[in-house]
Design an enzyme around this catalytic site. Structure first.
Site, PDB file in Angstrom:
ATOM      1  N   HIS A 194      52.585  44.726  40.047  1.00 36.44           N
ATOM      2  CA  HIS A 194      52.018  45.386  41.220  1.00 36.44           C
ATOM      3  C   HIS A 194      52.338  46.880  41.180  1.00 36.44           C
ATOM      4  O   HIS A 194      53.410  47.269  40.723  1.00 36.44           O
ATOM      5  CB  HIS A 194      52.640  44.811  42.504  1.00 36.44           C
TER       6      HIS A 194
ATOM      7  N   ASP B 256      60.915  59.058  19.103  1.00 37.49           N
ATOM      8  CA  ASP B 256      59.830  60.001  18.828  1.00 37.49           C
ATOM      9  C   ASP B 256      60.358  61.396  18.527  1.00 37.49           C
ATOM     10  O   ASP B 256      59.913  62.046  17.587  1.00 37.49           O
ATOM     11  CB  ASP B 256      58.861  60.050  20.009  1.00 37.49           C
TER      12      ASP B 256
END
Length: 162
Positions: free
Chosen positions: A77, A128
């Protein structure tokens, strides 16, 4: 054993209807680790990494990820988080970074996925930023540490068995 809440009687995936649930304060904490070579960790600690402040970038990435969990995990949600915290700790004795996230809200559904997403995306961001100097870093384990609030009750990892 508990039933899977996202699966109906026909075995189809559905978003859980939380409209009848009471609003309560809910909180979850998660952790993740990124293992790396000592030299890579030293670059992060002393701030000499050419891409800039690795921890600051990973912290912001984790916070942003928690807020967007509903866009990444199909049956989550959209939530109005009241707090997201991402803490990063260099652990030179283990050649790793520990990431701990905390998410909180007053609402009808828990924030476990948001906490796990925050920790995992912070870990991915470290990877990264550092992959140019080391490609064989290891991410993990990733786990829920604790949750509170809601009908299913509280949960806390038994750290005696770590």
């Amino acid at each position: 054993m508990s039933q899977l809440t996202h699966i109906n009687a026909a075995g189809e995936a559905h978003m859980v209807d939380v409209s009848g649930k009471a609003e309560t304060v809910r909180e979850a904490r998660a952790e993740a680790y990124v293992e790396m070579q000592a030299a890579t960790l030293a670059m992060i600690i002393d701030g000499s990494h050419h891409k800039g402040d690795v921890f600051a970038t990973a912290r912001i990435a984790g916070i942003q990820a928690a807020k967007r969990t509903w866009e990444l995990i199909p049956l989550c949600h959209p939530l109005m988080l009241s707090k997201v915290e991402v803490n990063l700790q260099a652990q030179p004795e283990h050649n790793r970074v520990r990431i701990e996230s905390l998410c909180r809200l007053t609402g009808k559904t828990g924030v476990e996925m948001e906490a796990l997403t925050a920790a995992s995306v912070a870990a991915l961001t470290i990877y990264d930023m550092c992959k140019a100097v080391q490609k064989d870093m290891v991410i993990g384990p990733l786990r829920l540490l604790a949750k509170s609030g809601g009908k299913s009750g509280d949960f806390k990892v038994d750290e005696r068995h770590d």
